[in-house]
Design an enzyme around this catalytic site. Structure first.
Site, PDB file in Angstrom:
ATOM      1  N   HIS A 273      14.232  -4.569 -14.350  1.00  0.00           N
ATOM      2  CA  HIS A 273      14.349  -4.236 -12.927  1.00  0.00           C
ATOM      3  C   HIS A 273      13.844  -2.807 -12.684  1.00  0.00           C
ATOM      4  O   HIS A 273      12.969  -2.586 -11.839  1.00  0.00           O
ATOM      5  CB  HIS A 273      15.822  -4.381 -12.505  1.00  0.00           C
ATOM      6  CG  HIS A 273      16.081  -4.077 -11.070  1.00  0.00           C
ATOM      7  ND1 HIS A 273      16.236  -5.059 -10.121  1.00  0.00           N
ATOM      8  CD2 HIS A 273      16.213  -2.901 -10.404  1.00  0.00           C
ATOM      9  CE1 HIS A 273      16.445  -4.497  -8.936  1.00  0.00           C
ATOM     10  NE2 HIS A 273      16.445  -3.194  -9.080  1.00  0.00           N
ATOM     11  N   GLU A 274      14.378  -1.864 -13.431  1.00  0.00           N
ATOM     12  CA  GLU A 274      13.975  -0.463 -13.225  1.00  0.00           C
ATOM     13  C   GLU A 274      12.504  -0.257 -13.583  1.00  0.00           C
ATOM     14  O   GLU A 274      11.821   0.570 -12.979  1.00  0.00           O
ATOM     15  CB  GLU A 274      14.878   0.488 -14.017  1.00  0.00           C
ATOM     16  CG  GLU A 274      16.370   0.411 -13.666  1.00  0.00           C
ATOM     17  CD  GLU A 274      16.681   0.517 -12.176  1.00  0.00           C
ATOM     18  OE1 GLU A 274      15.856   1.081 -11.420  1.00  0.00           O
ATOM     19  OE2 GLU A 274      17.735   0.016 -11.752  1.00  0.00           O
ATOM     20  N   HIS A 277      10.451  -0.866 -10.516  1.00  0.00           N
ATOM     21  CA  HIS A 277      10.433   0.301  -9.619  1.00  0.00           C
ATOM     22  C   HIS A 277       9.482   1.365 -10.171  1.00  0.00           C
ATOM     23  O   HIS A 277       8.694   1.953  -9.433  1.00  0.00           O
ATOM     24  CB  HIS A 277      11.842   0.910  -9.516  1.00  0.00           C
ATOM     25  CG  HIS A 277      12.788   0.129  -8.647  1.00  0.00           C
ATOM     26  ND1 HIS A 277      12.500  -0.224  -7.352  1.00  0.00           N
ATOM     27  CD2 HIS A 277      14.044  -0.358  -8.884  1.00  0.00           C
ATOM     28  CE1 HIS A 277      13.527  -0.880  -6.822  1.00  0.00           C
ATOM     29  NE2 HIS A 277      14.479  -0.983  -7.728  1.00  0.00           N
ATOM     30  N   GLU A 303      12.003  -3.026  -3.847  1.00  0.00           N
ATOM     31  CA  GLU A 303      12.869  -4.010  -4.496  1.00  0.00           C
ATOM     32  C   GLU A 303      12.081  -5.282  -4.830  1.00  0.00           C
ATOM     33  O   GLU A 303      12.411  -5.977  -5.795  1.00  0.00           O
ATOM     34  CB  GLU A 303      14.068  -4.307  -3.585  1.00  0.00           C
ATOM     35  CG  GLU A 303      15.262  -4.944  -4.263  1.00  0.00           C
ATOM     36  CD  GLU A 303      15.959  -4.046  -5.298  1.00  0.00           C
ATOM     37  OE1 GLU A 303      15.632  -2.843  -5.401  1.00  0.00           O
ATOM     38  OE2 GLU A 303      16.828  -4.569  -6.015  1.00  0.00           O
TER      39      GLU A 303
HETATM   40 ZN    ZN Z   1      16.377  -1.868  -7.412  1.00  0.00          ZN
END
Ligand code: ZN
Length: 510
Positions: A273-274, A277, A303
């Site tokens: 997830h990170e 980003h 996101e």
């Molecule tokens: Zn996030």
């Protein structure tokens, strides 16, 4: 990589002056980000009071410099030049975005801004304590004060269709509450029966293999294998431990991920997830460095990138066909599991009270619940004291579950304590957008699943950079989405994706 249309034109002295001043603002913002990163990863605890002062000082200086009369004058002087340039040029975009930011920033009096910072600084520790004690009444006065200040903030701006629009605009610029509501109503209508249908076949998916234990050494080794394959390079990236993982960056060539290791939780999902980003920020065109354009365009688009790597890649069958042998090698507890069984386990759909532990389907119901309560709170039709009751009623209605403890109910998230009302919906917007982008990229990369199964992520990464990441904030979020997928926000592909996945896992149509 340079923009195909990018050739730096000769610009006026006013623009060059503006650009220099904005570059300083950009530098200061990066430094604030690094101090914040340090605070959450490296800093010894007794440094906290001094660090809070340093952050407050730098924030104030940055803000004062940005809202100065001088910047306003230069923006005015640059107006004819902006109009003579192509809309798509870096320079016109920079002036346009700086003007929008400037006009918004000038609306809010410094006293109100300071009061919001102070209130959040008090509310955050109060929330932590209230959560630990499962005592909503200890947080209630802070929530009341936060809402009062949010209303004052709304009053600083021209009247919008709905007051909530003004709060939403800080996280998803240009998005209207009514547009989000329309999308969420579709999700509610489609997903509520899906959750109920899955519950009838709950035994179809066994996730007992996720109990671990997963010792930290094995987690680190596996996580690095995945991140290396994704495109993490030590020249530009780092990863450190923290309590609540986040991604931060000091520039295009300075991407910092954070993670945490717990015996009964696989860190790799949060790290993927990170990574999403981080990759977004890493892919911004170098021409935009040290401008106000050098950031992801909105929280929803951001996101969409984290969710894409976490879910569309990281919870796919192809991904685990490639990576599961490496995972099993690290953890003897997985000896009796195969790639297919593991794929099913990490996709189990099951209502639970906690948002950040929710699966892909039920996650959105957590968001819709918060989105609805926030609007009622802002409008005053729901009293803060009555939030726990309203929360629990919606949990029962949307997910069919009872909240066992208020710490895992209304007190679970820090957002409201931090003054962030209007933020939550960007999580679900990100989910929706991630699948829109995925469907579009499959037209250009029809073999993306085969590539993932082969552990090859280069083409995917490049596609995202070329189509989305390099744009930074040059265009509005809506313009950006339109450029990437060729149309507006549309929950259709996301609903179809979730239904197909649930059907595959639970055999619903059989
Ligand atoms: Zn996030």
């Amino acid at each position: 990589m340079r923009f195909s249309w990018y050739k730096r034109p000769a610009m006026s002295a006013a623009y060059e002056d503006l650009r220099t001043r904005l570059a300083e603002i950009a530098d200061l913002s990066r430094v604030i980000g690094l101090l914040f990163w340090d605070q959450r990863t490296m800093m010894p605890p007794t440094a906290a009071p001094a660090r809070a002062e340093q952050l407050a000082t730098l924030n104030r200086i940055t803000h004062e410099r940005f809202v100065s009369e001088e910047i306003g004058r230069l923006l005015e002087e640059a107006r004819p030049e902006e109009e003579s340039l192509e809309y798509e040029s870096v320079e016109a975009s920079h002036i346009r975005v700086a003007r929008r930011d400037y006009e918004k920033a000038r609306r809010v009096p410094p006293e109100l801004r300071a009061e919001m910072v102070r209130t959040a600084a008090l509310a955050l520790p109060a929330w932590e304590q209230a959560r630990r004690a499962s005592d909503f009444s200890a947080f209630l006065p802070h929530l009341e004060r936060t809402l009062e200040l949010r209303r004052k903030y709304v009053a600083c701006f021209d009247k919008a269709d709905e007051d909530y629009d003004i709060l939403l605009d800080d996280y998803e610029p240009g998005m209207k509450t009514a547009e989000v509501r329309a999308v969420f109503d579709i999700l509610k209508r489609e997903l509520t029966p899906l959750v109920a249908a899955v519950a009838e076949h709950a035994e179809a998916v066994d996730d007992s293999c996720l109990a671990g234990p997963f010792p930290a050494a094995g987690q680190k080794a596996f996580e690095m294998k995945v991140l290396d394959a994704f495109g993490f390079t030590p020249e530009s990236w780092r990863i450190d431990e923290t309590v609540h993982p986040f991604a931060s960056n000091g520039g295009i060539g300075d991407i910092r991920l954070t993670t945490r290791y717990r015996e009964h939780e696989l860190s790799v999902f949060a790290s993927m997830h990170e990574f999403g980003h981080g990759l977004y920020e890493h892919g911004i065109a170098p021409e935009l460095e040290r401008t106000l354009l050098c950031r992801g365009v909105s929280l929803g688009l951001h996101e969409s990138q984290s969710r894409m790597w976490e879910n569309l890649v990281g919870r796919s069958r192809s991904f685990w066909r490639h990576f599961f042998p490496a995972l099993r090698q690290e953890f003897p507890s997985l000896a009796g599991v195969d790639a297919e069984g593991f794929y099913r386990a990490v996709n189990k759909i099951e209502p639970s009270p906690i948002r950040i532990e929710a699966d892909e389907v039920t996650y959105n119901m957590h968001i819709i619940l918060r989105f609805e309560l926030e609007q009622e709170l802002l409008a005053g039709s729901l009293a803060p004291a009555d939030v726990p009751e309203a929360w629990n009623a919606k949990m029962a209605e949307y997910l069919g579950i009872e909240v066992p403890d208020i710490a895992d109910g209304v007190l679970q998230d820090m957002h409201w304590a931090g003054g962030h009302v209007g933020y939550f919906s960007t999580y679900t917007l990100g989910n929706v957008i991630s699948v829109q982008i995925w469907e579009r990229l499959k037209l250009d990369l029809p073999d993306v699943d085969e590539r993932i199964e082969a552990g090859d992520f280069a083409a995917l990464r490049e596609w995202l950079r070329e189509r989305l990441h390099r744009l930074g904030r040059m265009f509005t979020p809506k313009e950006t989405l339109e450029r990437v997928v060729g149309g507006p926000l549309d929950p259709g592909p996301y609903v179809a994706y979730l239904k197909a996945k649930a059907d595959d896992l639970y055999g619903l149509s059989a």
